[in-house]
Design a protein around this motif. Structure first.
Motif, PDB file in Angstrom:
ATOM      1  N   ALA A  78      -4.257   8.666   8.155  1.00  0.00           N
ATOM      2  CA  ALA A  78      -3.848   7.658   7.432  1.00  0.00           C
ATOM      3  C   ALA A  78      -2.043   7.715   7.403  1.00  0.00           C
ATOM      4  O   ALA A  78      -1.422   8.535   7.845  1.00  0.00           O
ATOM      5  CB  ALA A  78      -4.207   8.142   5.943  1.00  0.00           C
ATOM      6  N   THR A  85       0.317   1.448   8.648  1.00  0.00           N
ATOM      7  CA  THR A  85       1.038   1.218   7.662  1.00  0.00           C
ATOM      8  C   THR A  85       2.668   1.599   8.137  1.00  0.00           C
ATOM      9  O   THR A  85       3.419   0.777   7.606  1.00  0.00           O
ATOM     10  CB  THR A  85       0.902   2.446   6.579  1.00  0.00           C
ATOM     11  OG1 THR A  85      -0.640   2.196   6.317  1.00  0.00           O
ATOM     12  CG2 THR A  85       1.658   2.389   5.294  1.00  0.00           C
ATOM     13  N   ASP A  96     -14.488   8.827   3.893  1.00  0.00           N
ATOM     14  CA  ASP A  96     -14.450   7.476   4.027  1.00  0.00           C
ATOM     15  C   ASP A  96     -15.759   6.754   3.676  1.00  0.00           C
ATOM     16  O   ASP A  96     -16.861   7.303   3.936  1.00  0.00           O
ATOM     17  CB  ASP A  96     -14.449   7.142   5.602  1.00  0.00           C
ATOM     18  CG  ASP A  96     -13.925   5.776   5.850  1.00  0.00           C
ATOM     19  OD1 ASP A  96     -14.167   4.726   5.238  1.00  0.00           O
ATOM     20  OD2 ASP A  96     -13.247   5.354   6.921  1.00  0.00           O
ATOM     21  N   ASP A 101       1.023  -1.123  -0.028  1.00  0.00           N
ATOM     22  CA  ASP A 101       0.029   0.049  -0.071  1.00  0.00           C
ATOM     23  C   ASP A 101       0.863   1.117   0.121  1.00  0.00           C
ATOM     24  O   ASP A 101       0.457   2.310  -0.752  1.00  0.00           O
ATOM     25  CB  ASP A 101      -0.971  -0.166   1.109  1.00  0.00           C
ATOM     26  CG  ASP A 101      -2.069  -0.948   1.121  1.00  0.00           C
ATOM     27  OD1 ASP A 101      -2.228  -1.473   0.022  1.00  0.00           O
ATOM     28  OD2 ASP A 101      -2.608  -1.286   2.190  1.00  0.00           O
ATOM     29  N   ARG A 144      -5.888  -7.253   2.371  1.00  0.00           N
ATOM     30  CA  ARG A 144      -5.396  -5.860   2.763  1.00  0.00           C
ATOM     31  C   ARG A 144      -5.030  -5.948   4.228  1.00  0.00           C
ATOM     32  O   ARG A 144      -5.234  -6.947   4.948  1.00  0.00           O
ATOM     33  CB  ARG A 144      -6.435  -4.862   2.563  1.00  0.00           C
ATOM     34  CG  ARG A 144      -6.394  -4.095   1.224  1.00  0.00           C
ATOM     35  CD  ARG A 144      -6.329  -5.235  -0.082  1.00  0.00           C
ATOM     36  NE  ARG A 144      -5.741  -4.767  -1.224  1.00  0.00           N
ATOM     37  CZ  ARG A 144      -5.343  -5.324  -2.226  1.00  0.00           C
ATOM     38  NH1 ARG A 144      -5.452  -6.516  -2.398  1.00  0.00           N
ATOM     39  NH2 ARG A 144      -4.642  -4.742  -3.157  1.00  0.00           N
ATOM     40  N   GLN A 204      -8.746  -0.193  -5.426  1.00  0.00           N
ATOM     41  CA  GLN A 204      -7.652   0.831  -5.447  1.00  0.00           C
ATOM     42  C   GLN A 204      -7.710   1.522  -3.998  1.00  0.00           C
ATOM     43  O   GLN A 204      -8.547   2.208  -3.635  1.00  0.00           O
ATOM     44  CB  GLN A 204      -8.022   1.579  -6.654  1.00  0.00           C
ATOM     45  CG  GLN A 204      -7.912   1.182  -7.887  1.00  0.00           C
ATOM     46  CD  GLN A 204      -6.551   0.186  -8.420  1.00  0.00           C
ATOM     47  OE1 GLN A 204      -5.562   0.863  -7.968  1.00  0.00           O
ATOM     48  NE2 GLN A 204      -6.727  -0.918  -8.807  1.00  0.00           N
ATOM     49  N   LYS A 205      -6.620   1.680  -3.544  1.00  0.00           N
ATOM     50  CA  LYS A 205      -6.397   2.552  -2.338  1.00  0.00           C
ATOM     51  C   LYS A 205      -6.589   4.050  -2.794  1.00  0.00           C
ATOM     52  O   LYS A 205      -5.674   4.478  -3.718  1.00  0.00           O
ATOM     53  CB  LYS A 205      -5.090   2.373  -1.596  1.00  0.00           C
ATOM     54  CG  LYS A 205      -5.274   2.693  -0.124  1.00  0.00           C
ATOM     55  CD  LYS A 205      -4.164   2.558   0.768  1.00  0.00           C
ATOM     56  CE  LYS A 205      -4.448   3.185   2.198  1.00  0.00           C
ATOM     57  NZ  LYS A 205      -3.351   3.003   3.029  1.00  0.00           N
ATOM     58  N   LYS A 206      -7.302   4.678  -2.238  1.00  0.00           N
ATOM     59  CA  LYS A 206      -7.530   6.047  -2.452  1.00  0.00           C
ATOM     60  C   LYS A 206      -6.473   6.816  -1.878  1.00  0.00           C
ATOM     61  O   LYS A 206      -6.241   6.876  -0.947  1.00  0.00           O
ATOM     62  CB  LYS A 206      -9.047   6.677  -1.888  1.00  0.00           C
ATOM     63  CG  LYS A 206      -9.478   7.936  -2.315  1.00  0.00           C
ATOM     64  CD  LYS A 206     -10.766   8.086  -1.621  1.00  0.00           C
ATOM     65  CE  LYS A 206     -10.848   9.774  -1.600  1.00  0.00           C
ATOM     66  NZ  LYS A 206     -11.980  10.026  -0.700  1.00  0.00           N
ATOM     67  N   HIS A 207      -5.838   7.608  -2.981  1.00  0.00           N
ATOM     68  CA  HIS A 207      -4.632   8.460  -2.484  1.00  0.00           C
ATOM     69  C   HIS A 207      -4.978   9.645  -1.980  1.00  0.00           C
ATOM     70  O   HIS A 207      -5.748  10.664  -2.641  1.00  0.00           O
ATOM     71  CB  HIS A 207      -3.570   8.637  -3.685  1.00  0.00           C
ATOM     72  CG  HIS A 207      -2.377   9.348  -3.247  1.00  0.00           C
ATOM     73  ND1 HIS A 207      -1.389   8.779  -2.709  1.00  0.00           N
ATOM     74  CD2 HIS A 207      -1.709  10.567  -3.509  1.00  0.00           C
ATOM     75  CE1 HIS A 207      -0.299   9.583  -2.339  1.00  0.00           C
ATOM     76  NE2 HIS A 207      -0.871  10.655  -2.833  1.00  0.00           N
ATOM     77  N   ASP A 211      -3.012   3.848  10.937  1.00  0.00           N
ATOM     78  CA  ASP A 211      -3.574   2.822  10.168  1.00  0.00           C
ATOM     79  C   ASP A 211      -2.855   1.659   9.966  1.00  0.00           C
ATOM     80  O   ASP A 211      -3.105   0.644   9.325  1.00  0.00           O
ATOM     81  CB  ASP A 211      -4.350   3.271   8.587  1.00  0.00           C
ATOM     82  CG  ASP A 211      -3.209   3.529   7.930  1.00  0.00           C
ATOM     83  OD1 ASP A 211      -1.911   3.452   8.110  1.00  0.00           O
ATOM     84  OD2 ASP A 211      -3.439   4.012   6.644  1.00  0.00           O
ATOM     85  N   ASN A 242       2.718   1.584  -3.079  1.00  0.00           N
ATOM     86  CA  ASN A 242       1.700   2.014  -4.458  1.00  0.00           C
ATOM     87  C   ASN A 242       2.010   0.678  -5.498  1.00  0.00           C
ATOM     88  O   ASN A 242       1.991   0.880  -6.597  1.00  0.00           O
ATOM     89  CB  ASN A 242       2.001   3.352  -4.972  1.00  0.00           C
ATOM     90  CG  ASN A 242       0.752   3.508  -5.890  1.00  0.00           C
ATOM     91  OD1 ASN A 242      -0.257   2.910  -5.694  1.00  0.00           O
ATOM     92  ND2 ASN A 242       1.117   4.475  -6.771  1.00  0.00           N
TER      93      ASN A 242
END
Lengths: 345, 345
Positions: free
Chosen positions: B97, B103, B196, A109, A119, A325-328, B101, A112
């Protein structure tokens, strides 16, 4: 189509990931495949397809192959005079830690990279058996009752024997024991605690019916595999599971009526929708008195449960075409600008 | 002590992370601090401490500073003639984010970087308000009842107005509305869905008592902050919260009796233990008829809730000394060796 198989990982299931990758190579022979190996030190190597044999890794021969690093959009291969980018969609085939605990998902993620696999959220709710139960409770999916134990605390359980003792976060039956009577309980706990400081204890239900069902989302719809009734002794131990991960022959459908198939599919959908998009998962169910209970979710099943599908190549093509698709989020500086101009700076 | 502050991120809370970092710089002036900025494209920059001003980032001046990449054990700075490694413990101060989250946590786990902040599991259970409720249910912590809505489905809610509508996974009151009557509900939903695709709706409890309590684990014990009764209008909007993130003056204790403090601490401990180790978190509680309800968990609170602690430098030192170590699994090749030798290869 082009596809990169990622396998290995710093995991107790490292070896079975290698077996899975070798099996997938055979099953997807019509694809333009490349192979990336993640070793126990979290280094990535690009593996020559003809070297996709178990001994390549056990003998450390992968270390002679090109090393890769992560970059925005893919993997980077640097040599003395050139830099090559590898930007295919990646099939995450790392079982257990790294692959199924959300680590690889978060990496991809962040960088990208398009990938097939659970996920981060989905990983957390399937990797730890306690979290799967939290999730089932919230989604209205029946699950086997349990007690959670931690290695730092001594607690009696209130379940009657026989019980099954499992490390909270391992697959492939590693560290799992069936305990018939109290005298064997401490040893089983010690075994499980070797792998995880959290352990779940469940009633062991003699002769329970077990069914496996795999599926994935493509174009907004869940596509189901056939339902399999796994051949089993009491349960598969690691060595048998290891062999099981190299399965490639299609199985025969379980002999169950349509009503039960529909019930299993309904539970699967409750688990999958809104959480596992992008992954092909296998749910293992128990059936007791016609009630369906979720036993566990395999978000990266052994050799992708290819043997449960008629046309596995089409499965992978369809899934690749429907990845979330992860929203950027592009940060704004609205408030800073406002404050700066208010201050006259 | 040496400490690296990581801030920024591709998040709606990017700006308040910058404000948090600037505030922490003042609060930890006795530390040997370095600063790493993650921009909206997920590139890392080493920021000259004297340039730690909001305009540096809003004007894009960080792009002239050294870029960093991740490597095993830390960040790597490459220049024409040399390579420098940055291996300090990192304080993850990316709100929203990326930071909250899971990451950044997964990246640091993978690259074996020591960090203050929630681990991946803890992030998943605090970032999405639905997951926090799943977690509370499992841990026996009371929470405000709710309904979850998804942008793809039209569903009536069964709660009475007034209600509060929140994007499932954002902090800092972004996209949050109080809806007094049904006529305003659709607009509030649209606003929340901009941020969201999952939204939670809760009853809005007029005049509810709200208390904030922060804490962290050091040497096996939870160290609590004072309890604060936040000054609020109906709720803090983003602009007020933005200012709130730069707070550095210690607050006055809430005027509540010891029994209520003990109840709040007890709920905090149920939330924290076995999940949030390594992080300093702030729990926001509601109290209704002497019952404590968890409202939300901030696993990286604004400016680390420094204002709730008497000696914030000691807090960070203690926490740094008690960070959980991820057990490294070194893969074995036992089965492959056995099988290979059985086959005579």
């Amino acid at each position: 189509m082009k596809l990169t198989i990622l396998f290995g990982g710093a995991s107790f299931e490292h070896e079975i990931s290698i077996v899975s990758a070798i099996t997938i190579k055979e099953k997807l022979s019509s694809f333009d495949l490349s192979f990336i190996f993640c070793d126990g030190d979290h280094k990535f190597y690009l593996i020559e397809p003809s070297k996709m044999k178990a001994v390549t890794f056990s003998k450390g021969e992968h270390k002679k192959m090109p090393q890769l690093t992560l970059t925005q959009g893919g993997f980077l291969q640097k040599s003395m005079f050139s830099t090559t980018e590898h930007k295919n969609t990646v099939l995450n085939l790392i079982h257990g830690a790294d692959g199924e605990d959300g680590t690889i998902a978060a990496l991809f993620d962040f960088y990208n990279i398009s990938y097939i696999g659970p996920r981060v959220n989905a990983s957390i709710f399937s990797y730890d058996k306690r979290h799967t139960k939290y999730y089932c409770a919230a989604r209205g999916v029946k699950y086997v009752k349990y007690e959670a134990l931690h290695s730092d605390e001594h607690k009696d359980i209130s379940l009657d024997f026989p019980v099954i003792v499992k490390p909270a976060s391992l697959g492939s039956s590693i560290g799992v024991s069936i305990v018939k009577e109290e005298s064997g309980f401490d040893y089983a706990l010690d075994t499980a605690f070797e792998y995880d400081k959290n352990v779940v204890v469940e009633p062991f239900i003699e002769g329970v019916k077990e069914y496996n069902l795999a599926g994935y989302m493509a174009e907004g719809e869940i596509k189901f595999s056939v339902v399999e009734e796994p051949q089993k002794e009491e349960f598969l131990d690691f060595e048998k599971k290891y062999m099981d991960f190299s399965r490639s022959e299609q199985v025969h459908k379980a002999e169950i009526d349509d009503a039960l198939v529909a019930k299993l599919q309904n539970s699967f959908e409750k688990v999958y929708r809104g959480m596992f998009e992008g992954a092909l998962i296998r749910c293992d169910f128990f059936v007791v008195n016609d009630e369906v209970y979720l036993n566990e979710i395999n978000p990266i099943p052994g050799s992708m449960a290819n043997y449960l599908f008629e046309d596995f190549s089409r499965v992978v093509e369809e899934l690749s075409g429907s990845l979330p698709q992860k929203k950027h989020i592009q940060p704004s500086y609205e408030y800073i600008h406002n404050i700066s101009s208010a201050k006259g700076k």
